[in-house]
Design a protein around this motif. Structure first.
Motif, short mmCIF file in Angstrom:
data_model
loop_
_atom_site.label_atom_id
_atom_site.label_comp_id
_atom_site.label_asym_id
_atom_site.label_seq_id
_atom_site.Cartn_x
_atom_site.Cartn_y
_atom_site.Cartn_z
N GLU B 629 75.37 -1.83 10.13
CA GLU B 629 74.97 -2.84 9.13
C GLU B 629 76.16 -3.57 8.52
O GLU B 629 76.01 -4.67 7.99
CB GLU B 629 74.19 -2.16 8.00
N THR B 630 77.34 -2.92 8.55
CA THR B 630 78.50 -3.56 7.93
C THR B 630 79.67 -3.72 8.90
O THR B 630 80.61 -4.47 8.61
CB THR B 630 79.02 -2.71 6.75
N GLY B 631 79.63 -3.01 10.00
CA GLY B 631 80.77 -3.04 10.92
C GLY B 631 81.84 -2.04 10.57
O GLY B 631 82.82 -1.90 11.29
N ALA B 632 81.69 -1.36 9.44
CA ALA B 632 82.69 -0.36 9.06
C ALA B 632 82.63 0.79 10.06
O ALA B 632 81.58 1.10 10.60
CB ALA B 632 82.41 0.15 7.66
#
Lengths: 284, 763
Positions: B629-632
């Motif tokens: 969802e965030t790419g983290a």
């Protein structure tokens, strides 16, 4: 230059009075070297009125001189003001948390200060005293005048304590931060939420994100969507969309694009709300 | 003892290593732990002046006038130098493109315009403010592509086309290989400039005495190479330039030549004033004028057979030199070539071009750009494997270089456990039993160990082993320990030869007045080349001791396990032999000399040939978890398996792995220069992000110990190769988890997220 360690509030006020606007109040002093070094300093970190965490008239009263490490280690804060507990644990680095204070986190008015974001979500009030001894109580979000500028001039006024309503049955809060590395990094986005449930209906809600405006920013449209809703029937996609649509954010070469930050606001707002809801339901 | 190519060794090489707990880690270790270590910035001399540099605020401008009168009149100011006050001589490590002070033009924001010596820092800074410089700004060029375009602004008049260095290279028949390939994959990758970010910003203190002797106190990886340039630029006899090294607060390649400008300017001020002059860079200066590694863009194409056999690789590489060149041509060369020898790739075509821009000048960084190539090439191999439906491990095992190979560029691989390294890394990360929720990546590397290309004529090392009167042994070597463990390795090697406790042996290397001339700590040559010289010196000393002891006792004496024994069992103390010789010669110490001259690097004009004493290999594997969802992403584990031959100093070898992998994580995930019209935007440690302790993943390592025929005690280098496979392994792991690939370092969460959503930020 002068450096005075005040041991009582009276002494601190007297020192400020005699310095005639030259002396500046410090407590943790973690940001002192970031700008021009002031010539006269009054260190209030041992003034009893700004220390300790206590209960007073149904409120949790947290001294402005309480360090982030102390808040993070407090079992009362951990169970009755979860968002603040989580935020305090993620400020800067261990060294900064050992020295930096809750009061400083608000007064330095950095636009993404972790503890300040949590405090606004928790509807905290600040209690201040001026040099004449008259005091005032102000909501945290009203203490900001601009980016990195608070309305408290620490040459003439001292922030004493924060007042928070402890979490009751059906209430819960949470804090999340998204940063480019695990410590010592300004967050791309941080978010805090507090909810109160009754009969599994959201009665009260606050969602706060930063950095956006100078003060931690409430997502009012998102709050409206949530108010009176049943958590299980919520369309989270819509909440995420609303949160990221209503917020004002900026992009920067050093951090991330405006677009991505907006996206993160949506994701973090949803996640922090879900986390707060889980906690609110646990108490019921 | 002198060992030159062709010389037959007489069985003195044993492969016994001292037990781990016997390694003498040297005196610096505890001094550092206890806070007693003195670094360059700690140096204080009586009467010392503070030197400060006035720098250009413009990326490109003509200097019309400099007025120093006001500054010179200020209290406490002892000297101000501009280009017109000194005899200027153009210098450079590869390309002659620098002057001590900008003469008529400045070429980047930070270019040195004037230098001041004053009694303290405040007065020096005040003097800088009082110097008036009139500039006429010139159009500037910031991107290599624009700099190479026809009609671009010329940054150096004597270097046409803004090309600092370029090369076209063809091996085999790449055209045919691409025609006959079953699969061709290609992609473009980029890596920004990265700074070695040693903890201690560069500092130096220069003294010029009444005899004209110049002494510069500064910590360098290659002090003698710096002495050469200083003697040349300052017109001093080489023997009059002395460098004394305090303890170094980190080097990572950035201190091979360190900051020549600082050494030259402090020396000029010391010569002018007759007083000691100290200069040190602030952290902001380190980032904005210190010398990072070149940024690179790599367009890579690979040809493969259906079964995964590598057929050819074609690379187009453009690197960003900045305003001045230093070692950037060498870095570009390694970056564009070394990685081709990790695998068996018979056909190669490479075009590499190093372009001047009006940005911070570049230099050298650990592993010479090999890590940039690793990122690009290993990413592309995974792309190819995916297209062919092959396992990333299997395709690497199928193609990897092996012992006995002569690689496409002519490297002769005498010892190589790369295949075992890959297998072991896969086993350690759990390759055959991968968790579906995580991503996995594997990557391999080669690096020269004891590179011979810097100077064909001078390619080895020498050392002296001196028996002190107290029976201890001092090794004199010009090689440098800056935390990487040379001290422990050298004393262990000598201890092994002499049969003495490592604690009885010390290393003296930091003062050029007494240390043998050396190329220094670069190109992984410390253990392989410097260590070999120490070994030979110790062998020589041992023979001398035996001779002197026999003469003294009047009967044959042998030195065994540190004891001097005759056939009848009588024992002579080492100390007694030392004194005997000292008295007999009226003051000489028994001194063994060692000179190791590696085989000639035989390479042709295209660079084809064996360019190094030997080669180290590595395979790393990474396990990551991606938040889609965030790419983290969270790096859960990195396993690091190395063939660095026999490991002599296991403690510091392990430390090298932890440090090198961490630095690899830094450049893969966080680091990189950001520029705004030539100005460095992230010039603090808050904004130029390196990993904090919390960002370091779980690192485990393993050494597959080969016995190298050339290295001392079978050892090879480790310091550089340890960082090389990290970006490839991480990029592949993130791509595996995200289902999308990031092609530009550093791999930030935003880039991962955009790769997942194909550029979109809204779902």
């Amino acid at each position: 230059m002068s450096y005075i360690i005040a041991s009582t509030l009276e002494q601190a006020i007297n020192n400020l009075k005699t310095s005639d606007g030259r002396a500046q109040v410090i407590a943790g002093a973690t940001d002192l070297f970031l700008e021009e070094f002031p010539l006269e300093l009054v260190d209030i970190s041992s003034v009893p009125e700004i220390l300790g965490i206590s209960r007073s008239k149904g409120f949790l009263s947290i001294g402005a001189g309480v360090t982030h490490a102390e808040t993070a280690a407090s079992s009362v804060i951990c169970s009755e003001a979860e968002a603040l507990s989580e935020a305090s644990l993620q400020v800067g680095s261990p060294q900064v948390r050992n020295m930096g204070t809750l009061g400083g986190n608000v007064i330095s008015a950095a636009p993404a200060a972790d503890a300040a974001v949590a405090l606004v979500a928790l509807v905290a009030k600040a209690s201040l005293i001026d040099l004449d001894g008259s005091s005032r109580e102000v909501f945290i979000e009203d203490l900001y005048t601009d980016y990195n500028r608070s309305s408290v001039d620490s040459k003439f006024e001292i922030l004493l304590r924060f007042l928070i309503k402890p979490a009751q049955k059906g209430e819960g809060s949470a804090f999340l931060r998204f940063a480019p590395r695990a410590a010592l990094a300004l967050p791309l986005v941080n978010a805090a939420a507090r909810v109160r449930l009754a009969n599994d209906i959201i009665q009260e809600v606050r969602v706060v994100v930063a950095p956006s405006k100078p003060a931690p920013t409430r997502l009012l449209e998102t709050e409206k969507l949530l108010h009176g809703a049943k958590p299980d029937l919520l369309t989270w996609q819509k909440i995420e969309y609303t949160a990221s649509s209503e917020v004002e954010v900026r992009g920067s070469m050093l951090r991330c694009s405006e677009e991505y930050r907006r996206h993160l606001v949506g994701v973090l707002a949803r996640r922090v709300l879900q986390r707060a809801l889980v906690r609110a339901r646990k108490v019921t | 003892m002198i060992l030159v190519p062709g010389h037959k060794e007489k069985g003195f090489i044993s492969n016994h290593k001292p037990p781990e707990n016997k390694v003498n880690q040297g005196p610096d270790l505890w001094a550092k732990v206890a806070g007693r270590a003195l670094y360059g910035i700690d140096l204080q001399f009586p009467g010392m002046l503070c030197g400060k540099i006035l720098r250009s605020p413009h990326p490109h401008a003509r200097i019309k006038r400099i007025d120093t009168a006001g500054a010179a009149a200020l209290p406490g100011v002892r000297a101000i130098l501009t280009a017109s006050d000194i005899k200027q001589k153009r210098y450079g490590i590869v390309v002659q493109d620098e002057l001590p002070l900008a003469a008529d033009r400045v070429r980047y924001i930070g270019d040195e315009v004037a230098v001041v010596a004053a009694v303290d820092e405040e007065k020096a800074l005040r003097a800088l403010e009082a110097i008036k410089v009139e500039y006429e700004t010139l159009p500037a060029v910031f991107e290599p592509g624009a700099a190479l375009a026809r009609g671009a602004v010329q940054i150096h008049d004597h270097i046409p086309g803004n090309i600092a260095w370029q090369r076209e290279l063809e091996r085999g028949n790449p055209d045919r290989a691409f025609r006959e390939a079953d699969l061709v994959v290609e992609n473009t990758f980029s890596i920004p400039s990265i700074h070695p970010t040693y903890l201690e910003p560069i500092a130096c203190l220069a003294l010029s005495d009444y005899l004209g002797n110049l002494t510069v106190h500064t910590a360098l990886q290659a002090p003698d190479m710096v002495r050469e340039i200083m003697a040349y630029v300052l017109d001093l006899p080489f023997s009059k330039v002395r460098i004394v090294g305090p303890i170094m607060g980190g080097g990572f390649g950035g201190r091979v030549y360190g900051n020549l400008k600082l050494y030259l300017l402090s020396s000029l001020l010391a010569q002018r004033t007759g007083l000691p002059v100290k200069m040190q860079l602030s952290r902001e200066e380190e980032f904005s004028i210190g010398r990072p590694m070149i940024a690179a863009e790599l367009k890579i194409k690979m040809a493969l057979r259906r079964d995964g056999t590598f057929l050819a690789r074609e690379s187009e590489i453009i690197t960003d030199n900045g305003a001045y060149s230093a070692q950037a041509p060498w870095v570009t060369k390694t970056l564009s070539e070394r990685n081709d020898s990790v695998y068996r790739i018979p056909n190669i075509r490479t075009r590499a071009c190093l372009a001047y821009t009006n940005k911070v000048p570049t230099a050298q960084y650990r592993a010479y750009g090999n890590q940039a190539a690793n990122f690009a090439c290993e990413s592309l191999i995974d792309q190819a494997a995916a297209k062919l439906g092959l396992d990333p491990l299997a395709i690497r095992l199928k193609n990897c270089t092996q012992a006995g190979d002569t690689t496409v560029h002519g490297l002769k691989i005498k010892s190589c456990a790369l295949k075992d390294c890959l297998k072991e890394a896969a086993a350690m990360i759990g390759w055959s039993n991968r968790n579906q929720n995580y991503g996995y990546g594997i990557s391999a590397a080669i690096h020269a160990s004891g590179s011979l290309v810097a100077n064909k004529d001078f390619r080895g090392a020498s050392a002296r082993a001196v028996l002190e009167l107290d029976g201890r042994v001092t090794i004199f070597s010009g090689e440098q320990d800056y935390g990487q463990g040379t001290y422990g390795v050298f004393t262990s090697i000598a201890a092994e030869v002499l049969g003495l406790e490592p604690g009885l042996i010390s290393l003296n290397s930091r003062d050029s007045l007494v240390a043998p001339y050396s190329q220094g700590a670069l190109a992984n040559r410390q253990t392989t080349i410097g260590g070999r010289a120490v070994q030979l010196a110790a062998v020589d000393l041992k023979q001398m001791i035996e001779r002197a002891a026999s003469e003294m006792a009047g009967k044959p004496i042998k030195m065994e396990r540190g004891c001097l024994k005759s056939a009848d069992g009588s024992i002579i103390e080492l100390r007694a032999v030392a004194c005997y010789h000292h008295n007999r010669t009226s003051g000489l110490n028994l001194t063994g000399v060692g000179s190791y001259v590696p085989p000639l690097a035989e390479y042709d004009e295209t660079g084809y040939g064996n360019i190094s004493v030997t080669y180290s290999f590595a395979a790393h594997a990474a396990e990551v978890e991606v938040d889609r969802e965030t790419g983290a992403y969270n790096i859960k584990r990195i396993v690091s398996v190395h063939d660095s031959g026999q490991i002599i100093n296991p403690l510091s070898a392990g430390g090298q792995v932890y440090g090198g992998v961490t630095q690899g994580v830094g450049l893969s995930c966080y680091e990189g220069y950001l520029f705004d019209k030539g100005r460095v935007v992230n010039k603090t440690l808050a904004d130029y992000r390196i990993p904090t302790a919390l960002d370091v993943p779980d690192i485990t390592y393993h050494f597959v110990e080969t016995t190298d025929p050339e290295g001392p005690l079978g050892a090879k280098g480790l310091g550089e190769v340890v960082q090389v496979p990290v970006p490839g392994a991480l990029a592949n792991a993130v791509a595996d988890a995200a289902g999308a690939r990031v092609t530009a370092l550093p791999i930030t969460a935003e880039k991962v997220y955009r790769a997942i959503t194909k550029g979109e930020c809204r779902s």
